[in-house]
Design a protein around this motif. Structure first.
Motif, PDB file in Angstrom:
ATOM      1  N   ALA A  85      42.960  34.364  22.375  1.00 33.12           N
ATOM      2  CA  ALA A  85      42.697  35.805  22.413  1.00 33.12           C
ATOM      3  C   ALA A  85      43.647  36.562  23.326  1.00 33.12           C
ATOM      4  CB  ALA A  85      41.256  36.054  22.844  1.00 33.12           C
ATOM      5  N   ALA A  86      44.154  35.925  24.387  1.00 35.28           N
ATOM      6  CA  ALA A  86      44.962  36.651  25.370  1.00 35.28           C
ATOM      7  C   ALA A  86      46.211  35.910  25.796  1.00 35.28           C
ATOM      8  CB  ALA A  86      44.101  36.973  26.596  1.00 35.28           C
ATOM      9  N   LEU A  87      46.602  34.870  25.088  1.00 38.71           N
ATOM     10  CA  LEU A  87      47.754  34.069  25.502  1.00 38.71           C
ATOM     11  C   LEU A  87      49.071  34.808  25.276  1.00 38.71           C
ATOM     12  CD1 LEU A  87      46.953  30.482  24.194  1.00 38.71           C
ATOM     13  CD2 LEU A  87      46.734  31.343  26.526  1.00 38.71           C
ATOM     14  N   PRO A  88      50.006  34.714  26.222  1.00 37.49           N
ATOM     15  CA  PRO A  88      51.362  35.199  25.957  1.00 37.49           C
ATOM     16  C   PRO A  88      52.075  34.263  24.987  1.00 37.49           C
ATOM     17  CG  PRO A  88      51.259  34.132  28.098  1.00 37.49           C
ATOM     18  CD  PRO A  88      49.850  34.187  27.584  1.00 37.49           C
ATOM     19  N   ARG A  89      53.209  34.718  24.492  1.00 38.43           N
ATOM     20  CA  ARG A  89      53.918  33.976  23.439  1.00 38.43           C
ATOM     21  C   ARG A  89      54.224  32.541  23.850  1.00 38.43           C
ATOM     22  NH1 ARG A  89      58.867  32.607  23.038  1.00 38.43           N
ATOM     23  NH2 ARG A  89      59.480  33.968  24.767  1.00 38.43           N
ATOM     24  N   TRP A 118      38.299  34.298  15.606  1.00 41.86           N
ATOM     25  CA  TRP A 118      39.036  35.247  14.784  1.00 41.86           C
ATOM     26  C   TRP A 118      39.823  36.261  15.612  1.00 41.86           C
ATOM     27  CZ3 TRP A 118      38.752  33.931   9.679  1.00 41.86           C
ATOM     28  CH2 TRP A 118      37.678  33.085   9.325  1.00 41.86           C
ATOM     29  N   ILE A 119      40.224  35.890  16.833  1.00 50.33           N
ATOM     30  CA  ILE A 119      40.944  36.813  17.708  1.00 50.33           C
ATOM     31  C   ILE A 119      42.269  36.174  18.117  1.00 50.33           C
ATOM     32  CG2 ILE A 119      40.875  38.170  19.828  1.00 50.33           C
ATOM     33  CD1 ILE A 119      37.817  37.853  19.787  1.00 50.33           C
ATOM     34  N   ALA A 120      43.383  36.852  17.812  1.00 52.81           N
ATOM     35  CA  ALA A 120      44.705  36.359  18.175  1.00 52.81           C
ATOM     36  C   ALA A 120      45.446  37.431  18.957  1.00 52.81           C
ATOM     37  CB  ALA A 120      45.504  35.978  16.929  1.00 52.81           C
ATOM     38  N   SER A 121      46.048  37.039  20.075  1.00 52.22           N
ATOM     39  CA  SER A 121      46.843  37.965  20.865  1.00 52.22           C
ATOM     40  C   SER A 121      48.161  38.261  20.156  1.00 52.22           C
ATOM     41  CB  SER A 121      47.128  37.359  22.235  1.00 52.22           C
ATOM     42  OG  SER A 121      47.950  36.209  22.102  1.00 52.22           O
ATOM     43  N   ALA A 122      48.834  39.329  20.607  1.00 49.57           N
ATOM     44  CA  ALA A 122      50.149  39.655  20.055  1.00 49.57           C
ATOM     45  C   ALA A 122      51.129  38.514  20.319  1.00 49.57           C
ATOM     46  CB  ALA A 122      50.660  40.961  20.667  1.00 49.57           C
ATOM     47  N   GLY A 123      51.010  37.868  21.488  1.00 46.54           N
ATOM     48  CA  GLY A 123      51.877  36.734  21.787  1.00 46.54           C
ATOM     49  C   GLY A 123      51.640  35.572  20.850  1.00 46.54           C
ATOM     50  N   THR A 124      50.381  35.355  20.470  1.00 45.14           N
ATOM     51  CA  THR A 124      50.071  34.288  19.518  1.00 45.14           C
ATOM     52  C   THR A 124      50.722  34.565  18.169  1.00 45.14           C
ATOM     53  OG1 THR A 124      47.979  33.725  20.596  1.00 45.14           O
ATOM     54  CG2 THR A 124      48.213  33.126  18.274  1.00 45.14           C
ATOM     55  N   VAL A 125      50.649  35.809  17.712  1.00 43.50           N
ATOM     56  CA  VAL A 125      51.258  36.164  16.424  1.00 43.50           C
ATOM     57  C   VAL A 125      52.767  35.934  16.472  1.00 43.50           C
ATOM     58  CG1 VAL A 125      51.632  38.028  14.769  1.00 43.50           C
ATOM     59  CG2 VAL A 125      49.426  37.803  15.900  1.00 43.50           C
ATOM     60  N   GLU A 126      53.406  36.284  17.592  1.00 38.42           N
ATOM     61  CA  GLU A 126      54.837  36.037  17.733  1.00 38.42           C
ATOM     62  C   GLU A 126      55.146  34.545  17.678  1.00 38.42           C
ATOM     63  OE1 GLU A 126      56.134  37.828  21.335  1.00 38.42           O
ATOM     64  OE2 GLU A 126      55.531  39.848  20.757  1.00 38.42           O
ATOM     65  N   ALA A 127      54.338  33.754  18.377  1.00 36.50           N
ATOM     66  CA  ALA A 127      54.555  32.306  18.385  1.00 36.50           C
ATOM     67  C   ALA A 127      54.345  31.705  17.004  1.00 36.50           C
ATOM     68  CB  ALA A 127      53.627  31.651  19.405  1.00 36.50           C
ATOM     69  N   LEU A 128      53.360  32.176  16.283  1.00 33.36           N
ATOM     70  CA  LEU A 128      53.120  31.691  14.925  1.00 33.36           C
ATOM     71  C   LEU A 128      54.330  31.956  14.038  1.00 33.36           C
ATOM     72  CD1 LEU A 128      49.462  32.974  14.437  1.00 33.36           C
ATOM     73  CD2 LEU A 128      50.152  30.572  14.441  1.00 33.36           C
ATOM     74  N   ARG A 129      54.871  33.149  14.148  1.00 33.46           N
ATOM     75  CA  ARG A 129      56.037  33.489  13.326  1.00 33.46           C
ATOM     76  C   ARG A 129      57.241  32.628  13.704  1.00 33.46           C
ATOM     77  NH1 ARG A 129      55.557  38.508  13.848  1.00 33.46           N
ATOM     78  NH2 ARG A 129      54.609  39.001  11.833  1.00 33.46           N
ATOM     79  N   THR A 134      52.988  30.724   7.871  1.00 31.04           N
ATOM     80  CA  THR A 134      53.126  31.734   6.816  1.00 31.04           C
ATOM     81  C   THR A 134      51.955  32.700   6.740  1.00 31.04           C
ATOM     82  OG1 THR A 134      52.101  30.290   5.163  1.00 31.04           O
ATOM     83  CG2 THR A 134      54.498  30.157   5.414  1.00 31.04           C
ATOM     84  N   MET A 135      50.821  32.368   7.397  1.00 36.30           N
ATOM     85  CA  MET A 135      49.640  33.209   7.295  1.00 36.30           C
ATOM     86  C   MET A 135      48.764  33.028   8.513  1.00 36.30           C
ATOM     87  SD  MET A 135      46.101  33.497   6.704  1.00 36.30           S
ATOM     88  CE  MET A 135      45.819  31.733   6.628  1.00 36.30           C
ATOM     89  N   TYR A 136      48.136  34.130   8.960  1.00 32.17           N
ATOM     90  CA  TYR A 136      47.016  34.009   9.888  1.00 32.17           C
ATOM     91  C   TYR A 136      45.965  35.028   9.473  1.00 32.17           C
ATOM     92  CZ  TYR A 136      47.819  38.260  12.682  1.00 32.17           C
ATOM     93  OH  TYR A 136      47.931  39.562  13.094  1.00 32.17           O
ATOM     94  N   ALA A 137      44.725  34.702   9.742  1.00 30.43           N
ATOM     95  CA  ALA A 137      43.619  35.594   9.404  1.00 30.43           C
ATOM     96  C   ALA A 137      42.829  35.884  10.669  1.00 30.43           C
ATOM     97  CB  ALA A 137      42.712  34.956   8.342  1.00 30.43           C
TER      98      ALA A 137
END
Length: 240
Positions: A85-89, A118-129, A134-137
């Protein structure tokens, strides 16, 4: 065209028989399941029956979805905060790599991600990319990471946090109300041509009324013409 996604989360070896029965009920309806799996520090002994079962489910068309790495309390979790929920990249990337190594050790690779709670930080989304997911929900929708695109759709289930109004003090009345709400909300989403996302947790499977309500919601969605898909296909169409 309306679509239906059914996900199953929180399974362990102990809850596997109930999960298997639920999956078989969905098989009879032609509905594949998105299996949300948290590998943790797999040691080759714990979760062995579950891992074997997931291999079989994958062969039957289910999608394996990474559901975090380790939900237990620790540096990544403060109080009731979810794991990602709050992790940096950088920190999110380390945990994602560890999770994927663990999955790879048991041949359960995936590029799909659903964060705990169901909560992802902005850093998590960056790391996933960065790591080629290819997908997160999340709570409100399904998002593509390999191309522009998102589908707005709220996840539906039996969590208390999803209730929209106070419920009766009587536990049985409250439970019956939650079951009715799930069926009604799924039917409403399908009538509007949206994506109905039903998530069933292992703890829900201990309550027959919840299992019946989830299957009734699936039946209502299919009867109304919804097409069952998994999270692998859910973000293929951009939201308007």
């Amino acid at each position: 065209m309306a679509r239906l996604i059914v996900s199953l989360s929180g399974l362990t070896d102990d809850s596997l028989p109930r999960g298997a029965a639920f999956a078989e009920a969905l098989d009879a309806r032609g509905v594949a399941v998105s299996q949300l799996y948290r590998p943790g520090a797999w040691d080759g002994r714990s979760d062995a029956p579950l891992v074997g079962w997931l291999h079989g489910r994958r062969e039957r068309g289910d999608a394996i979805v990474l559901h975090g790495f380790d939900h237990t309390a620790g540096p990544a979790r403060v109080g009731r905060r979810a794991e990602f929920a709050a992790l940096p990249r950088h920190e999110a990337g380390l945990r994602l790599r560890a999770a994927r190594r663990t999955l790879g050790a048991v041949d359960l690779r995936t590029d799909l991600f659903v964060p705990p709670r169901w909560i992802a930080s902005a850093g998590t989304v960056e790391a996933l990319r960065e790591q080629g997911f290819t997908m997160y929900a999340d709570e409100s929708g399904v998002h593509r990471l390999d191309a522009p695109g998102a589908v707005r759709a709220r996840v539906l289930g039996f969590r208390a946090s999803g209730d929209r109004r106070p419920v009766a003090d009587d536990a049985r009345a409250a439970e019956a109300w939650r079951c009715r709400v799930l069926v009604a909300e799924v039917a409403r989403v399908v009538r509007r041509g949206g994506v109905a996302r039903i998530n069933v947790r292992a703890k829900d499977l201990r309550k027959p009324a919840r299992v019946e309500a989830a299957l009734a919601a699936v039946d209502a969605a299919l009867a109304a013409g919804a097409v069952p898909v998994t999270y692998r296909l859910a973000a293929a169409r951009r939201a308007a």
